[in-house]
Design a protein around this motif. Structure first.
Motif, PDB file in Angstrom:
ATOM      1  N   PRO A   1       0.828  -1.211   0.000  1.00  0.00           N
ATOM      2  CA  PRO A   1       0.000   0.000   0.000  1.00  0.00           C
ATOM      3  C   PRO A   1       0.859   1.257   0.000  1.00  0.00           C
ATOM      4  N   THR A   2       0.229   2.394  -0.211  1.00  0.00           N
ATOM      5  CA  THR A   2       0.946   3.665  -0.284  1.00  0.00           C
ATOM      6  C   THR A   2       1.685   3.950   1.021  1.00  0.00           C
ATOM      7  N   LEU A   3       2.971   4.296   0.887  1.00  0.00           N
ATOM      8  CA  LEU A   3       3.795   4.632   2.049  1.00  0.00           C
ATOM      9  C   LEU A   3       4.365   6.033   1.896  1.00  0.00           C
ATOM     10  N   ALA A   4       4.625   6.668   3.023  1.00  0.00           N
ATOM     11  CA  ALA A   4       5.311   7.961   3.008  1.00  0.00           C
ATOM     12  C   ALA A   4       6.750   7.740   2.557  1.00  0.00           C
ATOM     13  N   ARG A   5       7.332   8.769   1.903  1.00  0.00           N
ATOM     14  CA  ARG A   5       8.698   8.640   1.403  1.00  0.00           C
ATOM     15  C   ARG A   5       9.689   8.326   2.527  1.00  0.00           C
ATOM     16  N   THR A   6       9.458   8.907   3.705  1.00  0.00           N
ATOM     17  CA  THR A   6      10.367   8.678   4.831  1.00  0.00           C
ATOM     18  C   THR A   6      10.368   7.214   5.243  1.00  0.00           C
ATOM     19  N   LYS A   7       9.188   6.577   5.183  1.00  0.00           N
ATOM     20  CA  LYS A   7       9.094   5.173   5.565  1.00  0.00           C
ATOM     21  C   LYS A   7       9.743   4.276   4.519  1.00  0.00           C
ATOM     22  N   ILE A   8       9.563   4.654   3.232  1.00  0.00           N
ATOM     23  CA  ILE A   8      10.193   3.879   2.162  1.00  0.00           C
ATOM     24  C   ILE A   8      11.714   3.913   2.317  1.00  0.00           C
ATOM     25  N   ALA A   9      12.230   5.081   2.739  1.00  0.00           N
ATOM     26  CA  ALA A   9      13.682   5.228   2.892  1.00  0.00           C
ATOM     27  C   ALA A   9      14.243   4.268   3.930  1.00  0.00           C
ATOM     28  N   THR A  10      13.453   3.962   4.966  1.00  0.00           N
ATOM     29  CA  THR A  10      13.930   3.060   6.018  1.00  0.00           C
ATOM     30  C   THR A  10      14.063   1.621   5.519  1.00  0.00           C
ATOM     31  N   LEU A  11      13.409   1.293   4.393  1.00  0.00           N
ATOM     32  CA  LEU A  11      13.489  -0.067   3.855  1.00  0.00           C
ATOM     33  C   LEU A  11      14.820  -0.332   3.168  1.00  0.00           C
ATOM     34  N   ALA A  12      15.544   0.736   2.837  1.00  0.00           N
ATOM     35  CA  ALA A  12      16.779   0.592   2.066  1.00  0.00           C
ATOM     36  C   ALA A  12      17.829  -0.231   2.801  1.00  0.00           C
ATOM     37  N   GLU A  13      17.827  -0.198   4.133  1.00  0.00           N
ATOM     38  CA  GLU A  13      18.844  -0.916   4.896  1.00  0.00           C
ATOM     39  C   GLU A  13      18.770  -2.430   4.677  1.00  0.00           C
ATOM     40  N   PHE A  14      17.612  -2.900   4.204  1.00  0.00           N
ATOM     41  CA  PHE A  14      17.443  -4.335   3.964  1.00  0.00           C
ATOM     42  C   PHE A  14      17.712  -4.710   2.506  1.00  0.00           C
ATOM     43  N   GLY A  15      18.143  -3.749   1.715  1.00  0.00           N
ATOM     44  CA  GLY A  15      18.429  -4.031   0.318  1.00  0.00           C
ATOM     45  C   GLY A  15      17.246  -3.832  -0.605  1.00  0.00           C
ATOM     46  N   ILE A  16      16.190  -3.175  -0.081  1.00  0.00           N
ATOM     47  CA  ILE A  16      15.016  -2.885  -0.913  1.00  0.00           C
ATOM     48  C   ILE A  16      15.326  -1.651  -1.756  1.00  0.00           C
ATOM     49  N   VAL A  17      15.486  -1.870  -3.059  1.00  0.00           N
ATOM     50  CA  VAL A  17      15.927  -0.795  -3.952  1.00  0.00           C
ATOM     51  C   VAL A  17      14.759  -0.078  -4.631  1.00  0.00           C
ATOM     52  N   LYS A  18      13.598  -0.753  -4.695  1.00  0.00           N
ATOM     53  CA  LYS A  18      12.417  -0.139  -5.299  1.00  0.00           C
ATOM     54  C   LYS A  18      11.181  -0.536  -4.500  1.00  0.00           C
ATOM     55  N   TYR A  19      10.273   0.424  -4.321  1.00  0.00           N
ATOM     56  CA  TYR A  19       8.999   0.127  -3.661  1.00  0.00           C
ATOM     57  C   TYR A  19       7.867   0.634  -4.559  1.00  0.00           C
ATOM     58  N   PHE A  20       6.904  -0.251  -4.861  1.00  0.00           N
ATOM     59  CA  PHE A  20       5.792   0.103  -5.736  1.00  0.00           C
ATOM     60  C   PHE A  20       4.476   0.064  -4.963  1.00  0.00           C
ATOM     61  N   ASN A  21       3.780   1.207  -4.983  1.00  0.00           N
ATOM     62  CA  ASN A  21       2.458   1.263  -4.357  1.00  0.00           C
ATOM     63  C   ASN A  21       1.461   0.462  -5.179  1.00  0.00           C
ATOM     64  N   ARG A  22       0.495  -0.155  -4.505  1.00  0.00           N
ATOM     65  CA  ARG A  22      -0.630  -0.772  -5.200  1.00  0.00           C
ATOM     66  C   ARG A  22      -1.730   0.272  -5.384  1.00  0.00           C
ATOM     67  N   PRO A  23      -2.465   0.264  -6.518  1.00  0.00           N
ATOM     68  CA  PRO A  23      -2.277  -0.610  -7.675  1.00  0.00           C
ATOM     69  C   PRO A  23      -1.002  -0.273  -8.443  1.00  0.00           C
ATOM     70  N   ILE A  24      -0.350  -1.296  -8.924  1.00  0.00           N
ATOM     71  CA  ILE A  24       0.965  -1.139  -9.537  1.00  0.00           C
ATOM     72  C   ILE A  24       0.846  -0.658 -10.978  1.00  0.00           C
ATOM     73  N   LYS A  25       1.697   0.291 -11.342  1.00  0.00           N
ATOM     74  CA  LYS A  25       1.818   0.693 -12.743  1.00  0.00           C
ATOM     75  C   LYS A  25       2.817  -0.269 -13.389  1.00  0.00           C
TER      76      LYS A  25
END
Length: 416
Positions: free
Chosen positions: A85-109
């Motif tokens: 689901p849609t996340l704030a940019r700040t929260k997406i940034a915290t995922l980077a430490e786990f190697g998450i390089v891209k995050y796509f909100n649903r519905p996905i383009k």
């Protein structure tokens, strides 16, 4: 060969991705549990991991898996693409430490999604960039699928997986389907994509041909269906009333008006599929009628009861009051009696008084509200004549009701 590991993806998304990636010569493995996911991660060392977050935050098991990945020297650098689901940019940034390089909100383009995956894998994907809107609703045992703008093979392909899931999850024992091809003008070049669409709504869905109705005004669509034995029994119609009536003929409804309100208008959208929800708001609260919350008063002049009810339901989403007319004379009389309207949706084909005569009458009475012609008339002369008689715009039936509302808002803003 490139390798991708899918973790925690939903069944529809998983099957769709697997088919797409394998078609692009990418090996796909799927993890069935967290233990299985880590074992495959460290033994395969895939080029990419795709995982799905349920609520926008990782579960404890997902966090444990990713912490193990970060600690493993061989798996640490494997990139991850996550969806959710849609996340704030700040929260997406915290995922980077786990190697998450891209995050796509649903519905996905999916055009952007597959382009990103191709870049990460350092390969090229064949991505269909044809503009296309796919919208799905369910009403009782009737499924409505609308395809608009164009036929995109990647989006159409997902129907093959989504439709059976919808049928099972809603326990539909005798499903029926209306396929609406809004504003579609196809040629033989589109034939392969049209066949793919028809095959995907038939194969594996459990819906018999006689329970599939296609709503279109396009002659190519009609000819293709009529010319294929495999689509024998599939009915094609130009009016929603015709196809809807055929699907509910054995149900105890008193009239088609009841069918329209009880079966067609009370829709539940499957937002995770990619339905586009449109919300309109007024720019100024002072424009609304404080006594009843009405922002606009819209006259809808059309003989088709289904069209009237569909548009009334769509306009109600922006707090508009709709006055419905099945007779041109009744509408003209109300104008002569000084009834006021902010907007008019008018069909040209009305038995007692055609749309051109109505427009002339409106001109004689200095009617100022914008008029949108919504009709099956496609002749260039008819469009020019309607516009010359004061109509502000012209849309050819059938369209999704929200298209009419968007056009109304556009024309009203132009008047300001």
């Amino acid at each position: 060969m490139k390798q991708v590991l899918l973790i925690d993806t939903t069944s529809v998304f998983r099957e769709y991705l697997k088919a797409k990636l394998e078609a692009e010569q990418v090996q796909v493995e799927m993890a069935t549990s967290k233990r299985d996911a880590f074992i495959k991660l460290i033994t395969m060392l895939p080029d990419l991991v795709i995982m799905e977050l349920e609520s926008g935050s990782m579960s404890e098991m997902q966090l444990d898996l990713l912490r193990k990945k970060v600690r493993d020297p061989n798996a640490r650098k494997i990139p991850i693409v996550a969806t959710g689901p849609t996340l704030a940019r700040t929260k997406i940034a915290t995922l980077a430490e786990f190697g998450i390089v891209k995050y796509f909100n649903r519905p996905i383009k999916f055009t952007v999604f597959f382009a990103s995956i191709a870049t990460i894998l350092k390969t090229r994907f064949s991505v269909d960039e044809t503009p296309c809107m796919v919208d799905m609703h369910i009403n009782g045992n009737i499924i409505f699928i609308e395809i608009a703008q164009g036929l995109n093979r990647d989006k159409i392909a997902m129907l093959k997986y989504k439709l059976p899931e919808v049928i099972v999850s809603n326990s539909l024992t005798s499903p029926k389907l209306i396929l609406m091809l809004s504003d579609m003008h196809l040629t033989f070049i589109d034939g392969a994509n049209l066949e793919l669409l028809l095959n995907n709504v038939c194969v594996g869905s459990g819906i018999t041909m006689r329970n599939i109705k296609v709503l279109t005004t396009d002659q190519f669509v009609k000819d293709l269906i009529a010319g294929h034995e495999q689509y024998a029994g599939m009915e094609v119609g130009s009016k929603l009333m015709d196809v809807a009536g055929g699907l509910v003929e054995n149900r105890p409804f008193a009239s088609l008006t009841e069918i329209a309100t009880d079966r067609i208008l009370n829709s539940d959208a499957f937002a995770d599929y990619g339905s586009v929800e449109v919300r309109f708001g007024n720019d100024s609260e002072s424009e609304s009628d404080e006594s009843n919350g009405i922002i606009l008063k819209v006259a809808i002049v059309d003989e088709d009861v289904i069209v009237r009810k569909l548009l009334q339901n769509a306009f109600s989403a922006i707090s508009a009051e709709c006055v419905l007319f099945e007779s041109g004379n009744e509408f003209v009389t109300s104008v002569i009696e000084k009834k006021t309207y902010d907007f008019v949706v008018l069909d040209l084909y009305i038995s007692d008084m055609d749309g051109f005569s109505i427009l002339r009458t409106l001109q004689r009475h200095n009617f100022e509200a914008p008029v949108l012609i919504y009709s099956q008339a496609v002749q260039r002369d008819a469009v020019i004549q309607a516009l010359s008689l004061g109509a502000k715009s012209f849309l050819v039936k059938p369209q999704h009701p929200t298209v009419i509302v968007r056009k109304a808002v556009e024309l009203l803003h132009a008047e300001d």
